[in-house]
Design an enzyme around this catalytic site. Sequence first.
Site, PDB file in Angstrom:
ATOM      1  N   GLU A 179      -8.501  -0.850  13.253  1.00  0.00           N
ATOM      2  CA  GLU A 179      -9.531  -1.618  12.671  1.00  0.00           C
ATOM      3  C   GLU A 179      -9.429  -2.862  13.485  1.00  0.00           C
ATOM      4  OE1 GLU A 179      -8.794  -0.887   8.257  1.00  0.00           O
ATOM      5  OE2 GLU A 179      -5.889  -1.662   8.558  1.00  0.00           O
ATOM      6  N   GLY A 189      -4.381   0.516  10.375  1.00  0.00           N
ATOM      7  CA  GLY A 189      -3.652   0.237  11.297  1.00  0.00           C
ATOM      8  C   GLY A 189      -3.524  -1.296  11.092  1.00  0.00           C
ATOM      9  N   ARG A 190      -4.408  -2.614  10.850  1.00  0.00           N
ATOM     10  CA  ARG A 190      -4.634  -3.389  10.316  1.00  0.00           C
ATOM     11  C   ARG A 190      -3.892  -4.472  12.583  1.00  0.00           C
ATOM     12  NH1 ARG A 190      -0.113  -6.444   6.200  1.00  0.00           N
ATOM     13  NH2 ARG A 190       1.258  -4.845   7.620  1.00  0.00           N
ATOM     14  N   THR A 246       5.536   2.572   5.652  1.00  0.00           N
ATOM     15  CA  THR A 246       3.805   1.846   5.869  1.00  0.00           C
ATOM     16  C   THR A 246       3.435   3.039   7.453  1.00  0.00           C
ATOM     17  OG1 THR A 246       2.393  -0.095   7.007  1.00  0.00           O
ATOM     18  CG2 THR A 246       4.352   0.002   8.242  1.00  0.00           C
ATOM     19  N   ILE A 247       1.866   3.138   7.179  1.00  0.00           N
ATOM     20  CA  ILE A 247       1.493   3.580   8.143  1.00  0.00           C
ATOM     21  C   ILE A 247       0.987   3.717   9.478  1.00  0.00           C
ATOM     22  CG2 ILE A 247      -0.048   5.236   6.381  1.00  0.00           C
ATOM     23  CD1 ILE A 247      -2.972   3.908   6.809  1.00  0.00           C
ATOM     24  N   ASP A 248       1.115   1.741   8.929  1.00  0.00           N
ATOM     25  CA  ASP A 248       0.577   1.432  10.117  1.00  0.00           C
ATOM     26  C   ASP A 248       2.191   1.604  11.690  1.00  0.00           C
ATOM     27  OD1 ASP A 248      -1.794   0.615   8.281  1.00  0.00           O
ATOM     28  OD2 ASP A 248      -0.341  -1.201   8.312  1.00  0.00           O
ATOM     29  N   GLY A 296       0.809  -1.354   0.300  1.00  0.00           N
ATOM     30  CA  GLY A 296      -0.439  -0.428   0.086  1.00  0.00           C
ATOM     31  C   GLY A 296       0.905   1.266  -0.040  1.00  0.00           C
ATOM     32  N   ARG A 327      -3.862   7.560   3.752  1.00  0.00           N
ATOM     33  CA  ARG A 327      -2.694   6.986   3.410  1.00  0.00           C
ATOM     34  C   ARG A 327      -2.360   8.113   2.513  1.00  0.00           C
ATOM     35  NH1 ARG A 327      -3.365   1.364   2.175  1.00  0.00           N
ATOM     36  NH2 ARG A 327      -3.539   1.762  -0.605  1.00  0.00           N
ATOM     37  N   ASP A 332       4.497  -1.082  11.982  1.00  0.00           N
ATOM     38  CA  ASP A 332       4.060  -2.257  12.807  1.00  0.00           C
ATOM     39  C   ASP A 332       4.548  -3.126  11.851  1.00  0.00           C
ATOM     40  OD1 ASP A 332       3.529  -2.848   9.792  1.00  0.00           O
ATOM     41  OD2 ASP A 332       1.590  -4.240  10.064  1.00  0.00           O
ATOM     42  N   HIS A 373      -8.969   5.481   3.809  1.00  0.00           N
ATOM     43  CA  HIS A 373      -7.129   6.097   2.687  1.00  0.00           C
ATOM     44  C   HIS A 373      -7.804   7.877   3.208  1.00  0.00           C
ATOM     45  CE1 HIS A 373      -8.426   2.307   0.659  1.00  0.00           C
ATOM     46  NE2 HIS A 373      -7.507   2.066   0.915  1.00  0.00           N
ATOM     47  N   GLY A 378       6.439  -2.243   3.046  1.00  0.00           N
ATOM     48  CA  GLY A 378       6.082  -3.009   4.413  1.00  0.00           C
ATOM     49  C   GLY A 378       6.975  -4.072   4.711  1.00  0.00           C
ATOM     50  N   ASP A 379       6.080  -5.114   6.050  1.00  0.00           N
ATOM     51  CA  ASP A 379       6.560  -6.257   5.324  1.00  0.00           C
ATOM     52  C   ASP A 379       6.453  -6.911   4.841  1.00  0.00           C
ATOM     53  OD1 ASP A 379       4.109  -6.313   6.016  1.00  0.00           O
ATOM     54  OD2 ASP A 379       2.756  -7.689   7.544  1.00  0.00           O
ATOM     55  N   GLY A 380       5.510  -6.706   3.382  1.00  0.00           N
ATOM     56  CA  GLY A 380       5.209  -7.945   2.713  1.00  0.00           C
ATOM     57  C   GLY A 380       6.589  -7.942   1.836  1.00  0.00           C
ATOM     58  N   ARG A 393     -23.812  13.249  21.048  1.00  0.00           N
ATOM     59  CA  ARG A 393     -23.125  11.955  20.917  1.00  0.00           C
ATOM     60  C   ARG A 393     -22.294  10.908  21.343  1.00  0.00           C
ATOM     61  NH1 ARG A 393     -25.481  13.065  15.104  1.00  0.00           N
ATOM     62  NH2 ARG A 393     -27.518  13.443  14.685  1.00  0.00           N
ATOM     63  N   ARG A 448      -0.013  -7.497  -4.789  1.00  0.00           N
ATOM     64  CA  ARG A 448      -1.307  -7.856  -4.822  1.00  0.00           C
ATOM     65  C   ARG A 448      -0.329  -9.327  -6.400  1.00  0.00           C
ATOM     66  NH1 ARG A 448      -7.125  -6.244  -6.018  1.00  0.00           N
ATOM     67  NH2 ARG A 448      -7.501  -6.070  -4.769  1.00  0.00           N
TER      68      ARG A 448
HETATM   69  O1  F6P Z   1      -0.721  -2.234   5.720  1.00  0.00           O
HETATM   70  C1  F6P Z   1      -1.799  -0.758   5.086  1.00  0.00           C
HETATM   71  C2  F6P Z   1      -3.174  -0.044   4.837  1.00  0.00           C
HETATM   72  O2  F6P Z   1      -3.999   0.716   5.105  1.00  0.00           O
HETATM   73  C3  F6P Z   1      -3.709  -0.988   6.909  1.00  0.00           C
HETATM   74  O3  F6P Z   1      -3.316  -0.260   7.327  1.00  0.00           O
HETATM   75  C4  F6P Z   1      -4.684  -0.776   5.197  1.00  0.00           C
HETATM   76  O4  F6P Z   1      -5.671  -1.846   6.423  1.00  0.00           O
HETATM   77  C5  F6P Z   1      -4.232  -1.386   4.001  1.00  0.00           C
HETATM   78  O5  F6P Z   1      -3.264  -0.656   4.052  1.00  0.00           O
HETATM   79  C6  F6P Z   1      -5.609  -1.620   3.261  1.00  0.00           C
HETATM   80  O6  F6P Z   1      -4.899  -1.501   2.300  1.00  0.00           O
HETATM   81  P1  F6P Z   1      -5.310  -1.102   0.814  1.00  0.00           P
HETATM   82  O7  F6P Z   1      -5.431  -0.451   0.440  1.00  0.00           O
HETATM   83  O8  F6P Z   1      -5.319  -2.790  -0.122  1.00  0.00           O
HETATM   84  O9  F6P Z   1      -7.226  -1.793   0.672  1.00  0.00           O
END
Ligand code: F6P
Length: 359
Positions: free
Chosen positions: A222, A171-172, A126-128, A10, A275, A130, A272, A103-105, A163, A73
Amino acid sequence: MKVGLLTGGGDCPGLNAVIRAVTRSLLRHCATEVIGIQDGFAGLMECRTQPLTWENVGELVGVGGTILGTTNRLNPLSSESATAQAMANVQALGLDALVAIGGDGTLTIAHGLAQRGLKVVGVPKTIDNDIEGCERSFGFDTAVATVTDALERVHTTGHSHGRVMIVETMGRHAGWIALEAGIAGAANIILLPEIDYDIARVAAVCRQRESKERFTLICMGEGAKPVGGDITWDVPAPGDTGQRRLGGVAMQLRDQLQPLLGSEVRATVLGHVQRGGSPTPFDRVLSSQYGVHAAELVAAGQFGRVVTLTRGALGNIALSRVAAQNRRVQADEPLLHTARQLGVSLGDAEDACLPCQTT
Ligand code: F6P
């Protein structure tokens, strides 16, 4: 030297700043040619490239996204033939080394290719936030700033209407964005993937606030889930063949909470927006530091490394330490203590021993 550069996974703010820094620093140090590989490892499989020059990267420090494109992908490690094709294409392109920004992938793939002989250096994106062994990936600071701004906006409208407002962050399976932005944006309740929330406890905090403060602001990652419950996955669109996506836990919490409360409960999924856009000054500087250090590693022939920030110091660690790992919020994380001391509920039983925590 001819060096290739790709962005994978991402996107996030700061990718272009890294591309600029790696390219310029490589051209100063050791490279006669730098090429960008389009759309991450998908572009490597098809030898799709574009030139990166001193001039054409010059304006990139504040530009969001990635000029190279990216995808999460395609995995060249998915089969022996794909891996062989990727390595053959490195040869065909005449690359002496590769800088993989991801990122990790992406870094796990880079590690797999390094084990087959690829000379590669990784840059943690990565924004996460992690990535194992790295206390700050670039992009995270910008995401936290975006979420903090959103929380402040949701706060004022939540206050006006009395409310309960739930904001879901990305953040996965790591809660770093929700935790830091939740503290910065004055959330009353922060729910993290690392701490299962007790719905009765969350409702009790909201009810206590209903009588005094009119509104409650909840910031949740999330990947958060209730005690005894499951992670919430987004429903795939028709024809979607990609990875399973997290998303929608804010709506689930809204539906769980509403019957237990007098005030109206609303959910916002930021998605998004976290991001996109320009990197913060912090991310521009970090991206530039990471890019320059990655180029220095290439020039020094130190491959199989990832640049990192540890206790504020720039450094590098082995790709093998990062591959297939996730850095999550640990129970002894100092920011959890900070949040609790501020009276923030983390949705668990530990809140119960702090009588002043809901004010
Ligand atoms: O790993 C970054 C991230 O933005 C996660 O926080 C999120 O779950 C995921 O990518 C969303 O990915 P995509 O843009 O493929 O839906």
